[in-house]
Motif scaffolding. Structure first.
Motif, PDB file in Angstrom:
ATOM      1  N   CYS A  46       5.966  -9.723 -47.308  1.00 12.47           N
ATOM      2  CA  CYS A  46       7.227  -9.132 -47.761  1.00 12.47           C
ATOM      3  C   CYS A  46       7.408  -7.651 -47.391  1.00 12.47           C
ATOM      4  CB  CYS A  46       7.356  -9.310 -49.277  1.00 12.47           C
ATOM      5  SG  CYS A  46       5.922  -8.726 -50.157  1.00 12.47           S
ATOM      6  N   ARG A  47       6.464  -7.041 -46.677  1.00 14.05           N
ATOM      7  CA  ARG A  47       6.608  -5.608 -46.383  1.00 14.05           C
ATOM      8  C   ARG A  47       6.827  -5.352 -44.895  1.00 14.05           C
ATOM      9  NH1 ARG A  47       6.914  -2.919 -51.369  1.00 14.05           N
ATOM     10  NH2 ARG A  47       5.580  -4.066 -52.771  1.00 14.05           N
ATOM     11  N   SER A  48       7.481  -4.235 -44.600  1.00 13.25           N
ATOM     12  CA  SER A  48       7.714  -3.860 -43.199  1.00 13.25           C
ATOM     13  C   SER A  48       6.415  -3.297 -42.613  1.00 13.25           C
ATOM     14  CB  SER A  48       8.805  -2.797 -43.135  1.00 13.25           C
ATOM     15  OG  SER A  48       8.310  -1.616 -43.723  1.00 13.25           O
ATOM     16  N   PRO A  49       6.304  -3.230 -41.245  1.00 13.58           N
ATOM     17  CA  PRO A  49       5.084  -2.666 -40.643  1.00 13.58           C
ATOM     18  C   PRO A  49       4.789  -1.248 -41.129  1.00 13.58           C
ATOM     19  CG  PRO A  49       6.401  -3.769 -38.985  1.00 13.58           C
ATOM     20  CD  PRO A  49       7.216  -3.781 -40.247  1.00 13.58           C
ATOM     21  N   THR A  50       5.828  -0.429 -41.299  1.00 11.29           N
ATOM     22  CA  THR A  50       5.602   0.950 -41.761  1.00 11.29           C
ATOM     23  C   THR A  50       4.988   0.955 -43.155  1.00 11.29           C
ATOM     24  OG1 THR A  50       7.666   1.416 -40.634  1.00 11.29           O
ATOM     25  CG2 THR A  50       6.747   3.199 -41.954  1.00 11.29           C
ATOM     26  N   LYS A  51       5.531   0.098 -44.037  1.00 13.15           N
ATOM     27  CA  LYS A  51       5.010   0.023 -45.411  1.00 13.15           C
ATOM     28  C   LYS A  51       3.565  -0.491 -45.395  1.00 13.15           C
ATOM     29  CE  LYS A  51       8.241   0.715 -48.816  1.00 13.15           C
ATOM     30  NZ  LYS A  51       8.729   1.987 -48.300  1.00 13.15           N
ATOM     31  N   LEU A  52       3.301  -1.460 -44.490  1.00 11.88           N
ATOM     32  CA  LEU A  52       1.945  -2.021 -44.416  1.00 11.88           C
ATOM     33  C   LEU A  52       0.932  -0.950 -44.041  1.00 11.88           C
ATOM     34  CD1 LEU A  52       2.281  -5.458 -42.621  1.00 11.88           C
ATOM     35  CD2 LEU A  52       1.636  -5.011 -44.973  1.00 11.88           C
ATOM     36  N   ARG A  53       1.321  -0.114 -43.056  1.00 13.94           N
ATOM     37  CA  ARG A  53       0.415   0.965 -42.643  1.00 13.94           C
ATOM     38  C   ARG A  53       0.170   1.912 -43.816  1.00 13.94           C
ATOM     39  NH1 ARG A  53       2.578   0.573 -37.540  1.00 13.94           N
ATOM     40  NH2 ARG A  53       4.349   1.878 -38.066  1.00 13.94           N
ATOM     41  N   ALA A  54       1.240   2.226 -44.556  1.00 11.98           N
ATOM     42  CA  ALA A  54       1.108   3.144 -45.696  1.00 11.98           C
ATOM     43  C   ALA A  54       0.193   2.546 -46.759  1.00 11.98           C
ATOM     44  CB  ALA A  54       2.488   3.444 -46.269  1.00 11.98           C
ATOM     45  N   ILE A  55       0.352   1.231 -47.000  1.00 12.21           N
ATOM     46  CA  ILE A  55      -0.481   0.573 -48.024  1.00 12.21           C
ATOM     47  C   ILE A  55      -1.952   0.665 -47.636  1.00 12.21           C
ATOM     48  CG2 ILE A  55      -1.143  -1.666 -49.019  1.00 12.21           C
ATOM     49  CD1 ILE A  55       1.798  -2.443 -48.931  1.00 12.21           C
ATOM     50  N   SER A  56      -2.247   0.326 -46.372  1.00  8.33           N
ATOM     51  CA  SER A  56      -3.662   0.270 -46.002  1.00  8.33           C
ATOM     52  C   SER A  56      -4.271   1.673 -46.019  1.00  8.33           C
ATOM     53  CB  SER A  56      -3.854  -0.413 -44.650  1.00  8.33           C
ATOM     54  OG  SER A  56      -3.574   0.454 -43.624  1.00  8.33           O
ATOM     55  N   PHE A  57      -3.495   2.706 -45.622  1.00 11.40           N
ATOM     56  CA  PHE A  57      -4.015   4.071 -45.635  1.00 11.40           C
ATOM     57  C   PHE A  57      -4.230   4.534 -47.079  1.00 11.40           C
ATOM     58  CE2 PHE A  57      -3.399   8.763 -44.847  1.00 11.40           C
ATOM     59  CZ  PHE A  57      -4.608   8.913 -44.215  1.00 11.40           C
ATOM     60  N   ARG A  58      -3.237   4.223 -47.940  1.00 12.69           N
ATOM     61  CA  ARG A  58      -3.347   4.635 -49.347  1.00 12.69           C
ATOM     62  C   ARG A  58      -4.565   3.978 -50.006  1.00 12.69           C
ATOM     63  NH1 ARG A  58       1.554   2.712 -51.601  1.00 12.69           N
ATOM     64  NH2 ARG A  58       0.315   0.963 -52.334  1.00 12.69           N
ATOM     65  N   ASP A  59      -4.748   2.678 -49.727  1.00 10.91           N
ATOM     66  CA  ASP A  59      -5.898   1.968 -50.295  1.00 10.91           C
ATOM     67  C   ASP A  59      -7.207   2.584 -49.831  1.00 10.91           C
ATOM     68  OD1 ASP A  59      -4.302   0.294 -51.656  1.00 10.91           O
ATOM     69  OD2 ASP A  59      -4.425  -1.366 -50.236  1.00 10.91           O
ATOM     70  N   HIS A  60      -7.221   2.939 -48.543  1.00 10.73           N
ATOM     71  CA  HIS A  60      -8.430   3.532 -47.961  1.00 10.73           C
ATOM     72  C   HIS A  60      -8.767   4.842 -48.678  1.00 10.73           C
ATOM     73  CE1 HIS A  60     -11.263   4.907 -44.994  1.00 10.73           C
ATOM     74  NE2 HIS A  60     -10.541   5.975 -44.766  1.00 10.73           N
ATOM     75  N   VAL A  61      -7.741   5.670 -48.916  1.00  7.64           N
ATOM     76  CA  VAL A  61      -7.955   6.954 -49.600  1.00  7.64           C
ATOM     77  C   VAL A  61      -8.427   6.710 -51.031  1.00  7.64           C
ATOM     78  CG1 VAL A  61      -6.814   9.055 -50.420  1.00  7.64           C
ATOM     79  CG2 VAL A  61      -6.276   8.155 -48.160  1.00  7.64           C
TER      80      VAL A  61
END
Ligand SMILES: Nc1ncnc2c1ncn2[C@@H]1O[C@H](COP(=O)(O)OP(=O)(O)OP(=O)(O)O)[C@@H](O)[C@H]1O
Length: 192
Positions: A46-61
């Motif tokens: 359900c998320r756009s590629p931009t949102k997906l990148r943000a999610i994975s970076f945020r999770d990583h942090v």
């Protein structure tokens, strides 16, 4: 865990032979990435590629922050608010090799980049490769190779240049292994 007397016994969990990996997983002493995988699997629906990148970076942090040991957390909790409040602080980290200084610095950089802040990482040379996005101090501050001989060395940057405008926007400047640089490589940008 009771002391094992053989490698075979290490792999035996509840009477069943397993691999070392499976034995650790069953005993709950091994973390895996299953919760991150599940989050991403759900998000791709359900998320756009931009949102997906943000999610994975945020999770990583977030994951890195959870792993900080108390001494690292103390440094992180001291420096991050100082940057966010624009206190203009100057911090010197002097730690034994392998104590986790690069880990803390990478977390600070990721935390600031996550919120779209511009950060700068500089180093005397090869160490520029250790931290994410690292550049050499000479190239960033356009220092000439005459620091040793020149009485009043200068940063070769015009005040009206886009490079100067960019430098003014940095929220954090990390100078890794600064004791390996010539002292004027630190003094000159500081007084420019
Ligand atoms: N809190 C932590 N959780 C998990 N791993 C960590 C943590 N802190 C450090 N490490 C790991 O320990 C190792 C050494 O850490 P790091 O490279 O940050 O140390 P360092 O002090 O910068 O070393 P050096 O001074 O030799 O460059 C790295 O593999 C790093 O990922």
């Amino acid at each position: 865990m009771r002391e094992s007397t053989s490698f075979q016994e290490l792999k035996a969990v509840k009477g069943q032979q397993a691999t070392y990996w499976e034995a650790c997983e069953t005993l709950g002493i091994l973390e895996d990435d299953k919760h991150w995988d599940a989050t991403m699997e759900e998000a791709v629906l359900c998320r756009s590629p931009t949102k997906l990148r943000a999610i994975s970076f945020r999770d990583h942090v977030n994951e890195m922050e959870l792993r900080l040991v108390p001494e690292q957390r103390e440094i992180f909790n001291k420096i991050l608010p100082s940057i966010e409040n624009m206190d203009g602080g100057f911090y010197f980290l002097d730690t034994p090799g392998g104590a986790g200084e690069t880990f803390v610095l990478n977390l600070l950089l990721a935390q600031l980049r996550k919120d779209r802040n511009i950060v700068l990482v500089i180093s005397s040379g090869i160490a520029a490769m250790l931290l994410s996005g690292g550049r050499s101090v000479l190239s960033v501050f356009k220092l000439l190779l005459n620091l040793e001989t020149e009485e009043t060395p200068m940063c070769n940057i015009s005040k009206s240049s886009s490079h100067c405008t960019l430098l003014q926007q940095f929220k954090l400047i990390v100078c890794d292994e600064c004791t390996m640089s010539h002292k004027r490589a630190v003094e000159v940008p500081n007084t420019a």
